[in-house]
Design a protein around this motif. Sequence first.
Motif, PDB file in Angstrom:
ATOM      1  N   LEU A   8       0.852  -1.183   0.000  1.00 43.18           N
ATOM      2  CA  LEU A   8       0.000   0.000   0.000  1.00 43.18           C
ATOM      3  C   LEU A   8       0.888   1.234   0.000  1.00 43.18           C
ATOM      4  O   LEU A   8       1.627   1.472   0.953  1.00 43.18           O
ATOM      5  CB  LEU A   8      -0.913   0.003   1.230  1.00 43.18           C
ATOM      6  CG  LEU A   8      -1.837  -1.215   1.394  1.00 43.18           C
ATOM      7  CD1 LEU A   8      -2.588  -1.137   2.708  1.00 43.18           C
ATOM      8  CD2 LEU A   8      -2.812  -1.310   0.226  1.00 43.18           C
ATOM      9  N   TYR A  32      -0.592  -0.736  -4.687  1.00 44.91           N
ATOM     10  CA  TYR A  32      -1.785   0.107  -4.790  1.00 44.91           C
ATOM     11  C   TYR A  32      -1.385   1.571  -4.708  1.00 44.91           C
ATOM     12  O   TYR A  32      -0.790   2.003  -3.714  1.00 44.91           O
ATOM     13  CB  TYR A  32      -2.790  -0.271  -3.693  1.00 44.91           C
ATOM     14  CG  TYR A  32      -3.375  -1.647  -3.932  1.00 44.91           C
ATOM     15  CD1 TYR A  32      -4.618  -1.801  -4.543  1.00 44.91           C
ATOM     16  CD2 TYR A  32      -2.652  -2.791  -3.601  1.00 44.91           C
ATOM     17  CE1 TYR A  32      -5.140  -3.064  -4.799  1.00 44.91           C
ATOM     18  CE2 TYR A  32      -3.161  -4.064  -3.857  1.00 44.91           C
ATOM     19  CZ  TYR A  32      -4.405  -4.184  -4.450  1.00 44.91           C
ATOM     20  OH  TYR A  32      -4.918  -5.430  -4.717  1.00 44.91           O
ATOM     21  N   ARG A  72      -2.042   5.931  -6.134  1.00 51.71           N
ATOM     22  CA  ARG A  72      -3.039   6.955  -6.447  1.00 51.71           C
ATOM     23  C   ARG A  72      -2.831   7.598  -7.810  1.00 51.71           C
ATOM     24  O   ARG A  72      -3.703   8.327  -8.293  1.00 51.71           O
ATOM     25  CB  ARG A  72      -3.025   8.049  -5.371  1.00 51.71           C
ATOM     26  CG  ARG A  72      -3.455   7.561  -3.997  1.00 51.71           C
ATOM     27  CD  ARG A  72      -3.592   8.728  -3.036  1.00 51.71           C
ATOM     28  NE  ARG A  72      -3.892   8.289  -1.684  1.00 51.71           N
ATOM     29  CZ  ARG A  72      -5.112   8.002  -1.229  1.00 51.71           C
ATOM     30  NH1 ARG A  72      -6.152   8.078  -2.045  1.00 51.71           N
ATOM     31  NH2 ARG A  72      -5.296   7.624   0.034  1.00 51.71           N
ATOM     32  N   TRP A  94      -5.650   2.890  -6.090  1.00 54.49           N
ATOM     33  CA  TRP A  94      -5.923   2.944  -4.653  1.00 54.49           C
ATOM     34  C   TRP A  94      -7.393   2.697  -4.329  1.00 54.49           C
ATOM     35  O   TRP A  94      -7.719   2.199  -3.244  1.00 54.49           O
ATOM     36  CB  TRP A  94      -5.480   4.287  -4.089  1.00 54.49           C
ATOM     37  CG  TRP A  94      -5.654   4.366  -2.607  1.00 54.49           C
ATOM     38  CD1 TRP A  94      -6.685   4.906  -1.914  1.00 54.49           C
ATOM     39  CD2 TRP A  94      -4.763   3.825  -1.621  1.00 54.49           C
ATOM     40  NE1 TRP A  94      -6.509   4.757  -0.563  1.00 54.49           N
ATOM     41  CE2 TRP A  94      -5.331   4.096  -0.356  1.00 54.49           C
ATOM     42  CE3 TRP A  94      -3.539   3.144  -1.696  1.00 54.49           C
ATOM     43  CZ2 TRP A  94      -4.719   3.706   0.827  1.00 54.49           C
ATOM     44  CZ3 TRP A  94      -2.928   2.758  -0.516  1.00 54.49           C
ATOM     45  CH2 TRP A  94      -3.514   3.030   0.735  1.00 54.49           C
ATOM     46  N   ALA A 108      -8.021  -0.697  -3.004  1.00 51.41           N
ATOM     47  CA  ALA A 108      -7.048  -1.141  -1.995  1.00 51.41           C
ATOM     48  C   ALA A 108      -7.632  -2.149  -1.009  1.00 51.41           C
ATOM     49  O   ALA A 108      -6.879  -2.919  -0.406  1.00 51.41           O
ATOM     50  CB  ALA A 108      -6.479   0.061  -1.246  1.00 51.41           C
TER      51      ALA A 108
END
Length: 277
Positions: free
Chosen positions: A127, A151, A153, A177, A180
């Motif tokens: 993440l 993940y 953005r 994201w 996620a």
Amino acid sequence: MSTPRRAAVLGSPIAHSLSPALHRAAYAELGLDDWSYDRFDVDEAALPGFVEGLDASWAGLSLTMPLKRAIIPLLDGISETAASVEAVNTVVFTEDGRRVGDNTDIPGMIAALHERGVEKVESAAVLGAGATASSAVAALAAICTGPVTVYVRSRERGDEMRGWGDRLGVDVRVADWTSAGEALRAPLVIATTPAGTTDALAGAVPDAPGTLFDVLYEPWPTALAARWSAAEGTVVAGLDLLVHQAVLQVEQMTGRGPGPLAAMRVAGEEALAAREH
């Protein structure tokens, strides 16, 4: 009579750093009464002048953001590990006056996972896509036998992470994201995002989660880590990473090993507890 030796952590901001507590605890445990460890708020612009001003009493430096890449041009050499992610968090001053950089975050991550019984996984999720995420991919190169889904953005960050995967020999796949929550079904999830970023994902923790490695240590536990523990999943904390990478720093700077892991962890826990009160 031995010569007093100095070390410190540099970064900006730096007041929150637990490194002094950890390193000083190590010195006490190792009987290095003439060693000191401090913190200095140094940004990228001030870094060259700070390094040039150090005298022969200095044994080493710990580097945190935003200095892990800025330090590299000031060094005489860096390790393969540091070169693999273009990031240095440790500098050792050798007896012949050389400045040598290393990255203990990567082996620190691996050691923290091994301590919790995570030796190999078939796939993993990361993440975030910052500097810590690239170190996470480097660590996964040693323990993950299959794909790593990152993940992100933005498309640009996704491209960067694919590049790190190619460089490190990891099958990096990129996801947005917004999806996620799906990451939490992976056998190993490494959260590298700032405080609060993953709070909204806590409700998506599956009934039988695998292992969560959340690199944050303050505030702790994060909402995601608390929910993960409640679901009886394995949680590796940011303090675990901090302690394991600091153990390696102590060994490199002092030439003494193994670093006193238990004493350093207790010092970190006590420092965090003191802040809460």
